[in-house]
Design an enzyme around this catalytic site. Structure first.
Site, PDB file in Angstrom:
ATOM      1  N   GLY A  11       0.698  -1.329   0.079  1.00 43.24           N
ATOM      2  CA  GLY A  11       0.015   0.000   0.010  1.00 43.24           C
ATOM      3  C   GLY A  11       0.912   1.274  -0.064  1.00 43.24           C
ATOM      4  O   GLY A  11       1.896   1.214   0.732  1.00 43.24           O
ATOM      5  N   VAL A  23      17.302   7.915  -0.827  1.00 44.66           N
ATOM      6  CA  VAL A  23      18.135   6.652  -1.390  1.00 44.66           C
ATOM      7  C   VAL A  23      19.018   7.175  -2.297  1.00 44.66           C
ATOM      8  O   VAL A  23      20.185   6.724  -2.586  1.00 44.66           O
ATOM      9  CB  VAL A  23      17.180   5.453  -1.756  1.00 44.66           C
ATOM     10  CG1 VAL A  23      18.065   4.401  -2.561  1.00 44.66           C
ATOM     11  CG2 VAL A  23      16.649   4.894  -0.473  1.00 44.66           C
ATOM     12  N   ARG A  25      20.019  10.141  -3.841  1.00 43.44           N
ATOM     13  CA  ARG A  25      20.913  11.133  -3.557  1.00 43.44           C
ATOM     14  C   ARG A  25      22.242  10.577  -2.511  1.00 43.44           C
ATOM     15  O   ARG A  25      23.236  10.881  -2.843  1.00 43.44           O
ATOM     16  CB  ARG A  25      20.247  12.526  -3.021  1.00 43.44           C
ATOM     17  CG  ARG A  25      19.530  13.047  -4.009  1.00 43.44           C
ATOM     18  CD  ARG A  25      19.110  14.512  -3.805  1.00 43.44           C
ATOM     19  NE  ARG A  25      18.391  15.041  -5.175  1.00 43.44           N
ATOM     20  CZ  ARG A  25      17.741  16.139  -4.991  1.00 43.44           C
ATOM     21  NH1 ARG A  25      18.000  17.014  -4.127  1.00 43.44           N
ATOM     22  NH2 ARG A  25      17.564  16.711  -6.397  1.00 43.44           N
ATOM     23  N   ARG A  72       0.271  -5.081  -6.610  1.00 47.24           N
ATOM     24  CA  ARG A  72       0.142  -6.532  -6.010  1.00 47.24           C
ATOM     25  C   ARG A  72       0.742  -7.559  -7.239  1.00 47.24           C
ATOM     26  O   ARG A  72       0.617  -7.428  -8.511  1.00 47.24           O
ATOM     27  CB  ARG A  72      -1.304  -7.033  -5.887  1.00 47.24           C
ATOM     28  CG  ARG A  72      -2.136  -6.350  -4.645  1.00 47.24           C
ATOM     29  CD  ARG A  72      -3.252  -6.852  -4.399  1.00 47.24           C
ATOM     30  NE  ARG A  72      -3.854  -6.081  -3.264  1.00 47.24           N
ATOM     31  CZ  ARG A  72      -3.650  -6.296  -1.923  1.00 47.24           C
ATOM     32  NH1 ARG A  72      -2.641  -7.078  -1.750  1.00 47.24           N
ATOM     33  NH2 ARG A  72      -4.499  -5.422  -1.059  1.00 47.24           N
ATOM     34  N   ASP A 103       4.801  -5.080   5.949  1.00 47.47           N
ATOM     35  CA  ASP A 103       5.151  -6.343   6.347  1.00 47.47           C
ATOM     36  C   ASP A 103       5.325  -7.229   5.636  1.00 47.47           C
ATOM     37  O   ASP A 103       6.062  -8.201   5.224  1.00 47.47           O
ATOM     38  CB  ASP A 103       4.534  -6.585   7.704  1.00 47.47           C
ATOM     39  CG  ASP A 103       2.893  -6.516   7.583  1.00 47.47           C
ATOM     40  OD1 ASP A 103       2.445  -6.112   6.517  1.00 47.47           O
ATOM     41  OD2 ASP A 103       2.285  -7.033   8.151  1.00 47.47           O
ATOM     42  N   THR A 126       4.366   2.404   5.735  1.00 52.37           N
ATOM     43  CA  THR A 126       2.900   2.107   5.942  1.00 52.37           C
ATOM     44  C   THR A 126       2.279   3.119   6.817  1.00 52.37           C
ATOM     45  O   THR A 126       2.858   3.494   7.875  1.00 52.37           O
ATOM     46  CB  THR A 126       2.951   0.726   6.716  1.00 52.37           C
ATOM     47  OG1 THR A 126       1.431   0.373   7.026  1.00 52.37           O
ATOM     48  CG2 THR A 126       3.830   0.410   7.840  1.00 52.37           C
ATOM     49  N   ASP A 128      -0.082   2.493   8.711  1.00 56.67           N
ATOM     50  CA  ASP A 128      -0.599   1.499   9.823  1.00 56.67           C
ATOM     51  C   ASP A 128       0.319   1.804  11.157  1.00 56.67           C
ATOM     52  O   ASP A 128      -0.088   1.480  12.291  1.00 56.67           O
ATOM     53  CB  ASP A 128      -1.051   0.234   9.646  1.00 56.67           C
ATOM     54  CG  ASP A 128      -2.008  -0.040   8.595  1.00 56.67           C
ATOM     55  OD1 ASP A 128      -3.022   0.857   8.700  1.00 56.67           O
ATOM     56  OD2 ASP A 128      -2.082  -0.937   7.997  1.00 56.67           O
ATOM     57  N   ASP A 130       2.418  -0.452  12.277  1.00 53.01           N
ATOM     58  CA  ASP A 130       2.472  -1.732  12.809  1.00 53.01           C
ATOM     59  C   ASP A 130       3.829  -2.425  12.651  1.00 53.01           C
ATOM     60  O   ASP A 130       3.490  -3.704  13.102  1.00 53.01           O
ATOM     61  CB  ASP A 130       1.294  -2.524  12.294  1.00 53.01           C
ATOM     62  CG  ASP A 130       1.326  -2.619  10.926  1.00 53.01           C
ATOM     63  OD1 ASP A 130       2.149  -2.049  10.181  1.00 53.01           O
ATOM     64  OD2 ASP A 130       0.367  -3.458  10.363  1.00 53.01           O
ATOM     65  N   ARG A 172      -6.884  -2.415  10.049  1.00 55.40           N
ATOM     66  CA  ARG A 172      -7.398  -3.620   9.906  1.00 55.40           C
ATOM     67  C   ARG A 172      -6.892  -4.564  11.048  1.00 55.40           C
ATOM     68  O   ARG A 172      -7.686  -5.331  11.588  1.00 55.40           O
ATOM     69  CB  ARG A 172      -6.958  -4.456   8.875  1.00 55.40           C
ATOM     70  CG  ARG A 172      -7.589  -5.744   8.610  1.00 55.40           C
ATOM     71  CD  ARG A 172      -7.040  -6.395   6.773  1.00 55.40           C
ATOM     72  NE  ARG A 172      -5.821  -6.195   6.857  1.00 55.40           N
ATOM     73  CZ  ARG A 172      -5.242  -6.510   5.879  1.00 55.40           C
ATOM     74  NH1 ARG A 172      -6.228  -6.746   4.581  1.00 55.40           N
ATOM     75  NH2 ARG A 172      -3.879  -6.636   5.611  1.00 55.40           N
TER      76      ARG A 172
END
Length: 322
Positions: A11, A23, A25, A72, A103, A126, A128, A130, A172
């Site tokens: 995502g 990254v 530079r 995906r 993840d 992300t 989230d 998480d 989620r």
């Protein structure tokens, strides 16, 4: 001259472009060449790439989404797919791969590294928040501010009409966004995947709030809460609060969009630079994160398949403040 490949996967989250910029530079400064893959692992398998330099990442730090695109890729989930990806890397002389993602992306990167002896470095991106191994992930702060801005606006109309609003935010499997936006937005109740939700306690808490304050109320619900989200919760509560106009607002993917906040731009810049330096120092199969405002390196295999704890002190604070 050694070559580093880089891609964004999973995502999208605000700040991915800032990380990519850092990254490129930093790699240029350290004497590496950079090859950028489009559309994540799908582009890696298909060989959809180009060499990039410092000028190619000009004027992207403020942009949301990811200019490298993401997609995906079911093929990458197979050994055959990962073998194709490894062949592309080896054919182009790419010895190191930086993955900007979450993840699932790191799990795929770990398999690629283990099966084909490729150096993989992860940058946590992300909304989230998480991932184990970093206090904060790229995109989280922007998502928080986007959700908070929406909740502030919803509060205005809730008060104007004495309405009961159930606002669903992303999360989620983790309630970080719901917890912090709930506190920042003055929510009367916050429902998270990490804490048990007793529907009778929800009814009782809302009754107490509405009785004492005699005004509107706002509930923030993480999409992964065990009630099933805001829509299903509204079905369970509607008859009990029929004198209030109950409304459901699902913020959805608006939380992913928009330009990154200053905090996310700085975080992404630090982590992008740290990823290149980790390669220079000989690290492989690790994620670079921020812990206590310092760069921390964590084995990739430790970053997925585990639940990162929310701040339960904040959860208790939310109950005190409602």
């Amino acid at each position: 001259m050694k070559t580093i490949g880089v891609l964004t996967s999973g995502g999208d989250s605000p700040g991915m472009n800032a990380a990519f910029r850092a990254v490129v530079r930093t790699a240029f400064t350290e004497g590496f060449e950079i090859v950028a893959f489009r559309h994540g692992f799908k582009g890696l398998i298909e060989g959809n790439f180009k060499k990039v330099g410092p000028t190619d990442v000009s004027n992207i730090i403020q942009r949301g989404g990811t200019i490298l695109k993401s997609a995906r890729c079911d093929e990458f989930r197979t050994e055959e797919g990962r073998a194709k990806a490894a062949e592309v890397l080896k054919d182009e002389g790419i010895e190191n791969l930086i993955i900007i993602g979450g993840d699932g992306s790191f799990q795929g990167g770990t398999l690629l590294a283990n099966e084909h002896d490729i150096s993989v470095i992860g940058i946590p991106a992300t909304i989230d928040n998480d991932l184990v191994g970093s206090d904060e992930t790229i995109g989280y702060d922007t998502a928080l501010n986007t959700a908070m801005d929406a909740i502030d606006k919803i509060r205005d109309t809730a008060d104007a009409h004495d309405r009961l609003f159930l606002v669903e935010v992303m999360g989620r499997d983790a309630g970080f966004i719901a917890l912090e936006t709930g506190i920042a937005g003055g929510a009367e109740l916050i429902l998270l995947p990490e804490s048990m939700t007793n529907i009778d306690e929800v009814r009782s808490s809302l009754n107490d709030v509405l009785k004492e304050q005699r005004r509107s109320s706002l509930v923030v619900v993480a999409e992964g809460d065990e009630t099933g989200g805001a829509l299903k919760l509204s079905e369970k509560l509607r008859d009990d609060f029929s004198k209030y106009e109950m409304r459901v607002c699902i913020l959805g993917h608006v939380q992913r969009g928009g330009g990154p906040t200053a905090r996310d731009r700085v975080l992404a810049s630090r982590l992008g630079a740290a990823a290149v330096k980790a390669i220079k120092d000989g690290h492989s199969k690790v994620m670079v994160g921020i812990v206590n405002n310092r760069i921390k390196i964590t084995p990739l295999k430790m970053t997925f398949g585990k639940r990162k704890d929310i701040n339960f002190e904040l959860l208790e604070l939310s109950k005190t403040l409602r």
